[in-house]
Design a protein around this motif. Structure first.
Motif, PDB file in Angstrom:
ATOM      1  N   SER A 175      48.447  -0.939  25.487  1.00  0.00           N
ATOM      2  CA  SER A 175      48.320  -0.611  24.074  1.00  0.00           C
ATOM      3  C   SER A 175      49.025  -2.174  23.403  1.00  0.00           C
ATOM      4  N   ASN A 216      51.777  -3.862  20.747  1.00  0.00           N
ATOM      5  CA  ASN A 216      53.033  -2.983  20.016  1.00  0.00           C
ATOM      6  C   ASN A 216      53.416  -4.418  19.371  1.00  0.00           C
ATOM      7  N   ARG A 268      56.159  -6.005  18.933  1.00  0.00           N
ATOM      8  CA  ARG A 268      57.340  -6.345  19.546  1.00  0.00           C
ATOM      9  C   ARG A 268      56.374  -6.944  20.595  1.00  0.00           C
ATOM     10  N   MET A 269      55.769  -6.962  21.062  1.00  0.00           N
ATOM     11  CA  MET A 269      54.718  -7.750  22.127  1.00  0.00           C
ATOM     12  C   MET A 269      53.188  -8.264  21.821  1.00  0.00           C
ATOM     13  N   ASP A 286      60.065 -16.883  28.775  1.00  0.00           N
ATOM     14  CA  ASP A 286      60.681 -17.024  27.925  1.00  0.00           C
ATOM     15  C   ASP A 286      61.852 -18.080  27.655  1.00  0.00           C
ATOM     16  N   GLY A 338      62.994 -14.703  23.672  1.00  0.00           N
ATOM     17  CA  GLY A 338      62.463 -13.757  22.485  1.00  0.00           C
ATOM     18  C   GLY A 338      62.885 -14.566  20.706  1.00  0.00           C
TER      19      GLY A 338
END
Lengths: 227, 227, 227
Positions: B57, B59, B61-62, B161, B165
């Motif tokens: 899926s 999103n 934020r993804m 990361d 973020g």
């Protein structure tokens, strides 16, 4: 009986108990169980093999729950992955994303736009602010506060019991302030306060409160630089 | 419709969606869901309550997925445990073993003879070589490379990361070279390279690249001996 | 055929295989699978989407099991959460609590009154004494001994393979003596012995045996105080 709108798409073998409220355009995957008293908003998507709306059980070794009869509320446009379990008495805001295999306990609040990663766990009574990220396999212990825009890295561990079951103690999890970032596999001790925009390095062990806008790392965590 | 050979053994309440391909002598446990477009080789065994072939899926934020429509392919003689979730666009080789409660994302390759332990997680875009062992509850982050014969101990944590973020950044996981062994609960930072046959001690935090044939340990990890 | 007493409450889509024994006043949640040869005592409660009584599979990279045909026995008044998997050949005592998403392997003994937390994992051949607490996401490796009243904090990691798969080695997990407490996210190396009432700090790495009644912390763990 539960009213299921015509716009809902239900998979095979789903179980919808009584007194479940389902909004418009909801998708529920195969073999998912929605227990009594769950309220699902419009455009919510739920994966396969989930269990939502679990009533807390009381075990003599576990903490008493003040109010175990409230609903699980999932607000509009939120997406729940596969093999997820969520308890009743919890409120999940709009545009939240809950990853596969995650588990969320009772009396939790997760605000708008936050992400709970794959296999992450949020224990009871915790408050997650807006636009937080809780990464894969991270553990948010009970009675924890995450303010807005907090980042919890993968496999971060927290605890809320200073005496590890040995004494009567008011359990208290960490309080992580706005914009703070916790590196992967860091350990946070009970009741520590992490300041605004502070960064905790990967693998650190945070044993005491940390101020705003600093970078800490190590075992125990010490300040590296001030910004 | 999906063609299910007479040699297949299906449990109760299994859900097999359309366009699923099933080889000879396949066993699928009770309550398991096989989603559209999954291809299962001969002699594959799948446990109960699994969800296989999940479409990623998106999103906001993804991360965006380049190609979310490809199949999940499980090659011959591979064994999948119980309560496992695996995404589409992933290729699992022959004689692989996937433990119970494990979760494997999209665009992953796992080569012949490797083991993914109980509740271990492999994130998107990762490449696992031949005869690797990823132990229980280990976390392989996205964009990670494991060459052949790598050993990842229980509860090992990785991240991909560097800015947690905060900035635009090309995500990059660790690159672990042939025969390297990572001790239990070690933490690996984004993009670190671990050399051939190198050993990382339990609980270490690896913050920079490590050469071939060395032993490192500590926080941060330092070289103990050269061999 | 399995005899299911009239006092049992079964959810929807439950699968009860042959040769299952169910006591009085048992509750089994929706979509749960009880496999052949499982014996469930009086007043046991089991959540939704569980798989109980799994027969161990043999993989050439994994350890041989001496006796894979024995029953899973769950004694009276025990409570099993949701999305739990438990193997056959394991004995779970009275008044035990097993959290959601937990997984327990074959040939394990868990004695009266112990708690296995949410998503915790207990590997094969381990012995858990009376009134132990194994917290959320903790990992109890194979061939581990926990004496009575042991506390294992959240995300604690153990290992039992000194050579990480490289040599023939008799696997041996930690031995944790009565009343010892292990802080969250600590790492225990293979075969370490932790003394009676000893406390291991959060995030510590225990590399060698520790005596009774001491407090240790750090990487590697060193004695802080003697009591």
């Amino acid at each position: 009986m539960s009213h299921i709108p015509l716009s809902a798409k239900l998979g095979s073998n789903t179980v919808i108990e009584n007194d479940v409220s389902i909004g418009e355009n909801v998708v529920i995957g195969h073999n998912t169980v929605i227990l009594q008293g769950t309220k699902i908003g419009d455009n919510v998507t739920i994966g396969c093999n989930c269990v939502l709306g679990i009533k807390p059980s009381i075990n003599k070794r576990m903490r008493k729950i003040s109010n175990s009869t409230r609903q699980l509320v999932i607000e509009a446009n939120t997406r729940i992955g596969h093999v997820v379990s969520i308890y009743s008495g919890t409120q999940i805001g709009k545009h939240v994303f809950i990853g596969d295999h995650a588990s969320i306990r009772e009396n939790v609040t997760i605000e708008e736009g936050s992400v709970v990663g794959r296999a992450a766990i949020v224990e009871l009574n915790s408050k997650i602010g807006k636009f937080c990220t809780i990464q894969t396999l991270a553990y948010v212990t009970g009675d924890t506060i995450l303010e807005d825009n907090v980042f919890i890295g993968p496999c971060v561990s927290m605890s809320n019991d200073k005496y590890m079951g040995a004494e009567e103690y008011s359990l208290k999890g960490p309080h992580i302030k706005k914009g703070a970032k916790i590196g992967n596999n860091a350990s946070l001790l009970p009741a520590v306060i992490i300041g605004v925009n502070t960064i905790v390095g990967a693998g650190s062990v945070v044993t005491k409160n940390i101020g705003d806008n600093v970078v800490v790392a190590g075992v125990p965590a010490k300040e590296l630089t001030s910004s």
